[in-house]
Design an enzyme around this catalytic site. Structure first.
Site, PDB file in Angstrom:
ATOM      1  N   ASN A 162      16.937  16.734  -5.522  1.00 26.38           N
ATOM      2  CA  ASN A 162      15.732  15.888  -5.334  1.00 26.38           C
ATOM      3  C   ASN A 162      16.237  14.419  -5.001  1.00 26.38           C
ATOM      4  O   ASN A 162      15.283  13.612  -5.167  1.00 26.38           O
ATOM      5  CB  ASN A 162      14.489  16.015  -6.276  1.00 26.38           C
ATOM      6  CG  ASN A 162      14.925  15.606  -7.658  1.00 26.38           C
ATOM      7  OD1 ASN A 162      16.111  15.289  -7.908  1.00 26.38           O
ATOM      8  ND2 ASN A 162      14.260  15.602  -8.550  1.00 26.38           N
ATOM      9  N   ILE A 165      17.641   8.623  -0.511  1.00 26.99           N
ATOM     10  CA  ILE A 165      17.862   7.240  -0.186  1.00 26.99           C
ATOM     11  C   ILE A 165      16.764   7.014   0.851  1.00 26.99           C
ATOM     12  O   ILE A 165      16.796   7.943   1.724  1.00 26.99           O
ATOM     13  CB  ILE A 165      19.300   7.058   0.444  1.00 26.99           C
ATOM     14  CG1 ILE A 165      20.436   7.239  -0.757  1.00 26.99           C
ATOM     15  CG2 ILE A 165      19.478   5.608   0.865  1.00 26.99           C
ATOM     16  CD1 ILE A 165      21.792   7.258   0.010  1.00 26.99           C
ATOM     17  N   HIS A 270      15.136   7.454 -15.606  1.00 25.64           N
ATOM     18  CA  HIS A 270      14.101   8.339 -16.186  1.00 25.64           C
ATOM     19  C   HIS A 270      14.605   9.643 -16.614  1.00 25.64           C
ATOM     20  O   HIS A 270      13.697  10.560 -16.960  1.00 25.64           O
ATOM     21  CB  HIS A 270      13.104   8.528 -14.939  1.00 25.64           C
ATOM     22  CG  HIS A 270      13.475   9.046 -13.759  1.00 25.64           C
ATOM     23  ND1 HIS A 270      13.436   8.597 -12.596  1.00 25.64           N
ATOM     24  CD2 HIS A 270      14.490  10.061 -13.334  1.00 25.64           C
ATOM     25  CE1 HIS A 270      13.784   9.308 -11.574  1.00 25.64           C
ATOM     26  NE2 HIS A 270      14.403  10.218 -11.995  1.00 25.64           N
ATOM     27  N   GLY A 303       6.984   9.188  -4.683  1.00 30.44           N
ATOM     28  CA  GLY A 303       6.425  10.393  -4.583  1.00 30.44           C
ATOM     29  C   GLY A 303       7.334  11.253  -3.821  1.00 30.44           C
ATOM     30  O   GLY A 303       8.487  11.676  -4.400  1.00 30.44           O
ATOM     31  N   SER A 309       5.689   5.946  -2.353  1.00 31.75           N
ATOM     32  CA  SER A 309       6.265   5.363  -3.738  1.00 31.75           C
ATOM     33  C   SER A 309       5.356   4.349  -4.177  1.00 31.75           C
ATOM     34  O   SER A 309       4.839   3.550  -3.391  1.00 31.75           O
ATOM     35  CB  SER A 309       7.593   5.360  -3.616  1.00 31.75           C
ATOM     36  OG  SER A 309       8.294   6.687  -3.364  1.00 31.75           O
ATOM     37  N   HIS A 326       7.595   9.470 -14.065  1.00 27.07           N
ATOM     38  CA  HIS A 326       8.770   9.214 -13.327  1.00 27.07           C
ATOM     39  C   HIS A 326       8.620   9.571 -11.741  1.00 27.07           C
ATOM     40  O   HIS A 326       9.709   9.310 -11.115  1.00 27.07           O
ATOM     41  CB  HIS A 326      10.159   9.911 -13.854  1.00 27.07           C
ATOM     42  CG  HIS A 326      10.199  11.378 -13.405  1.00 27.07           C
ATOM     43  ND1 HIS A 326       9.171  12.018 -13.380  1.00 27.07           N
ATOM     44  CD2 HIS A 326      11.243  11.781 -13.064  1.00 27.07           C
ATOM     45  CE1 HIS A 326       9.592  13.248 -13.226  1.00 27.07           C
ATOM     46  NE2 HIS A 326      10.798  13.278 -12.686  1.00 27.07           N
ATOM     47  N   LYS A 396      18.298  13.167   2.365  1.00 24.99           N
ATOM     48  CA  LYS A 396      18.531  14.029   1.333  1.00 24.99           C
ATOM     49  C   LYS A 396      19.995  14.439   1.078  1.00 24.99           C
ATOM     50  O   LYS A 396      20.544  14.486   1.940  1.00 24.99           O
ATOM     51  CB  LYS A 396      17.580  15.019   1.544  1.00 24.99           C
ATOM     52  CG  LYS A 396      16.054  14.869   1.200  1.00 24.99           C
ATOM     53  CD  LYS A 396      15.968  15.029  -0.164  1.00 24.99           C
ATOM     54  CE  LYS A 396      14.248  14.890  -0.498  1.00 24.99           C
ATOM     55  NZ  LYS A 396      13.898  14.675  -1.901  1.00 24.99           N
TER      56      LYS A 396
END
Length: 397
Positions: A162, A165, A270, A303, A309, A326, A396
């Site tokens: 997960n 960038i 986190h 998100g 986000s 987080h 990803k």
């Protein structure tokens, strides 16, 4: 919402989530954590879900002990984000070139740099402490020391899963750069070594879950783990900082005429341990999928790859051990997501985002995550929203 208390064996479980909506496996994990002799508090974030070792979205406060499996194998995983002087109007209609340039500058997946990144050549990169940081690698567990070369070449790389960038736009049209990564393979190997060592210790043999094996204060095993843990957390912080610097270089080159400038970078772990004091007690606080949200502290709550986000500011709620969620949190496992969704679903749910849309990232589809807006709403007493971002590029691993 404020929290709901659920009875636990040693401490009450404070939940910023609806207990009825928490999956059975995750709730059992929380109950198991609440049996530990060293536990002094347990807070649960709205993005809670089942995890390896301990529940993702939990904040575990212990006195004189720490559980390495609760920290997890991606020690220091976290987020970085920075606001730029660019606006949405500065971006081209076709973002594929910019995405490609980012991928060329920052290795993804299991990729690594061909040569070690020299932080001294990065624009305004703070290099103080760099040599001291690497000198402390000599003190890590012998089982991992042979990974030094790989660790140096992976510094400034994204990883897989997960991790991501993103180029984002906030509601006022400003462009942000954001990324998510951790301590790469060196953190994973350090974690796995110490988890194995903890599980061998005599005082851990009667625990309800062997993944809750701990190290206790004033033992050589604890001293060794603390050294490696804090080193790996620093590695993760440097890793994100170097990636962000490389990311900024790409944007400066691609938008040379705009003479792009950036605000101060926001960065937060986190998955980590911090030494903090509550109610007169010195505690080791493990945030497993949670950020620190002390009063006035900036944080990042992402998100999924198609939703958006939030940049937030902490309210300093001691009941949560100054913590917040987080991210959105998964609502289904990766395997379940692959069974449920297709690449066509992925294309539909990431419409308008320049990103991979192949079978290799179907498990990261937005539909596999909880709605980020609801997660934010459930923690209004933990954070205030500073900015809402929507990604236009997502890289990803």
């Amino acid at each position: 919402m404020s929290y709901v208390e659920v009875p636990g064996a040693k401490v009450p479980i404070r939940m910023w989530a609806d207990p009825a909506m928490v999956e059975g496996g995750a709730m059992q994990q929380l109950q198991n954590v609440a049996t530990l002799p060293w536990i002094k508090g347990l807070a649960v974030m709205p993005d809670v879900h089942y995890g390896k070792g301990a529940t993702v979205g939990s904040v575990i406060a212990m006195q004189g002990a720490v559980c390495p499996a609760a920290v997890g194998v991606d020690i220091g995983c976290g987020m970085s984000a920075v606001k730029s002087s660019l606006t949405a109007n500065d971006l081209p209609g076709d973002l594929s070139r910019l995405r490609s340039k980012i991928e060329q500058a920052i290795p993804v997946g299991r990729g690594l740099h061909r040569t070690e990144v020299d932080p001294g050549r990065l624009y305004q990169f703070p290099t103080s402490g760099w040599d001291d940081f690497w000198s402390r690698f000599d003190g890590v567990a012998d089982a991992v020391k042979f990974r030094r070369e790989r660790a140096t070449l992976q510094m400034g790389t994204l990883g897989a899963g997960n991790h991501f960038i993103e180029v984002c736009i906030d509601t006022s049209g400003c462009v942000w750069l954001m990324l998510h990564s951790g301590s790469r393979n060196i953190g994973k190997e350090l974690a796995e070594f110490h988890i194995g060592e903890a599980q061998k210790l005599p005082y851990n043999q009667g625990l309800v879950d062997r993944d809750l094996a701990v190290f206790v204060a004033d033992t050589p095993q604890m001293a060794s783990y603390r050294h490696d843990l804090f080193w790996a957390q620093e590695y993760a912080k440097y890793n994100r900082a170097i990636m962000m610097a490389l990311f900024q270089e790409v944007v400066r080159r691609e938008f040379r005429k705009a003479r792009v400038t950036f605000d101060q970078v926001i960065s937060c772990h986190h998955n980590y341990v911090a030494e903090e004091r509550y109610e007169g007690m010195d505690l080791l606080v493990t945030r497993k999928g949670a950020i620190r949200a002390g009063s006035g502290e900036f944080g990042i709550i992402p998100g999924s790859m198609g939703t958006g986000s939030y940049i937030v500011k902490g309210l300093g709620n001691a009941a949560s051990f100054n913590s917040a969620s987080h991210g959105a949190g998964r609502k289904m496992s990766r395997s379940a997501a692959k069974r449920r969704f297709s690449t066509r679903d992925l294309e539909e749910q990431t419409r308008g985002v320049e990103c991979r849309k192949d079978s290799g990232v179907v498990d990261e589809i937005p539909g596999a995550y909880k709605p980020i807006e609801k997660v934010i709403e459930q923690q209004r007493d933990l954070v205030e929203v500073v900015a809402k971002l929507k990604q236009v590029i997502c890289v990803k691993g």
